[in-house]
Design a protein around this motif. Structure first.
Motif, PDB file in Angstrom:
ATOM      1  N   TRP A  22      -4.469   3.807  -6.153  1.00 39.17           N
ATOM      2  CA  TRP A  22      -4.365   2.260  -6.262  1.00 39.17           C
ATOM      3  C   TRP A  22      -5.568   1.896  -7.008  1.00 39.17           C
ATOM      4  N   CYS A  57       5.910   8.734  -2.339  1.00 36.24           N
ATOM      5  CA  CYS A  57       4.908   8.933  -3.478  1.00 36.24           C
ATOM      6  C   CYS A  57       5.591   9.753  -4.603  1.00 36.24           C
ATOM      7  N   GLY A  67       1.717   8.438  -8.119  1.00 32.87           N
ATOM      8  CA  GLY A  67       1.964   7.015  -7.990  1.00 32.87           C
ATOM      9  C   GLY A  67       2.543   7.036  -6.703  1.00 32.87           C
ATOM     10  N   ALA A  69       4.743   3.972  -4.015  1.00 34.35           N
ATOM     11  CA  ALA A  69       5.641   2.645  -3.857  1.00 34.35           C
ATOM     12  C   ALA A  69       5.900   2.460  -2.387  1.00 34.35           C
ATOM     13  N   LEU A  76       9.818  -5.005  -2.525  1.00 34.72           N
ATOM     14  CA  LEU A  76       8.839  -3.899  -3.178  1.00 34.72           C
ATOM     15  C   LEU A  76       7.343  -4.575  -2.987  1.00 34.72           C
ATOM     16  N   LEU A  79       3.482  -0.919  -5.824  1.00 37.74           N
ATOM     17  CA  LEU A  79       3.794   0.051  -6.784  1.00 37.74           C
ATOM     18  C   LEU A  79       2.682   0.298  -7.629  1.00 37.74           C
ATOM     19  N   VAL A  81       0.661   3.544 -10.369  1.00 34.01           N
ATOM     20  CA  VAL A  81       0.915   4.759 -10.948  1.00 34.01           C
ATOM     21  C   VAL A  81      -0.611   4.896 -11.558  1.00 34.01           C
ATOM     22  N   GLY A  91       6.471   5.360 -12.835  1.00 29.28           N
ATOM     23  CA  GLY A  91       6.652   3.878 -12.632  1.00 29.28           C
ATOM     24  C   GLY A  91       8.188   3.756 -12.525  1.00 29.28           C
ATOM     25  N   LEU A  94       9.779   5.596  -9.540  1.00 30.09           N
ATOM     26  CA  LEU A  94       9.479   5.243  -8.275  1.00 30.09           C
ATOM     27  C   LEU A  94      10.369   3.564  -8.164  1.00 30.09           C
ATOM     28  N   LEU A  95      10.339   2.832  -9.221  1.00 31.85           N
ATOM     29  CA  LEU A  95      11.110   1.471  -8.826  1.00 31.85           C
ATOM     30  C   LEU A  95      12.693   1.798  -8.818  1.00 31.85           C
ATOM     31  N   ALA A  98      13.000   2.987  -4.999  1.00 28.27           N
ATOM     32  CA  ALA A  98      12.765   1.755  -4.306  1.00 28.27           C
ATOM     33  C   ALA A  98      14.015   0.876  -4.259  1.00 28.27           C
ATOM     34  N   TYR A 120       8.863  -4.902 -14.746  1.00 29.89           N
ATOM     35  CA  TYR A 120       9.847  -5.530 -13.692  1.00 29.89           C
ATOM     36  C   TYR A 120      10.985  -6.341 -14.491  1.00 29.89           C
TER      37      TYR A 120
END
Length: 149
Positions: A22, A57, A67, A69, A76, A79, A81, A91, A94-95, A98, A120
């Motif tokens: 983070w 993770c 990364g 989320a 969300l 998130l 990375v 990313g 992960l998205l 999610a 996004y």
């Protein structure tokens, strides 16, 4: 991508590496935050790990956290990375996880974080509103987004 990638439920033993990701991510992407802001947010982010969010993770083959989320109630909420892994699909994976596995359909993104906003939007999220302050009343405007209206 440098190596194989897996996504797994985050374990409490991963909270310290997640917090490090983070901070590295925020320093690389949130140029509008001051050092004092980062110091303010760090313990809040750490506390958020254990507060009922579904956390996952992304790991490489050595189980290093690349990364993570977090999703709560279809939103969300985080998130991030590792900057060394940006642009390599972490990313996006992960998205997608999610959205497909954790049911994320909405999110908020800092208006000043143009890279994240574009990420996004490219994934199908659209802006549905704006708040002039973040959730803590700080002057960091948020854009509210939903998946493909």
């Amino acid at each position: 991508m440098k190596t194989a990638l897996s996504i797994q439920t985050a374990q409490p033993t991963e909270y310290a590496p997640m917090l490090a990701v983070w901070e590295r991510s925020v320093r690389a992407t949130h140029h509008f935050l001051t050092e004092a802001d980062i110091e303010f947010f760090r313990p809040l982010v750490r506390e958020a790990f254990g507060s009922g969010r579904q956390l996952v993770c992304a790991h490489d083959t050595t189980q290093t956290v690349l990364g993570f989320a977090g999703v709560a109630d279809g939103k969300l909420e985080m998130l991030f990375v590792d900057p060394d892994w940006r642009g390599q699909g972490v990313g996006g994976r992960l998205l997608r996880y999610a959205v497909t596995e954790l049911g994320a359909r909405a999110l908020d993104v800092n208006e000043q974080n143009e890279g994240a906003l574009g990420f996004y939007q490219k994934a199908g999220f659209v802006i549905t509103g704006r708040s002039p302050l973040d959730g803590l009343g700080k002057p960091f405007p948020l854009l509210h987004m939903q998946l493909g209206l």
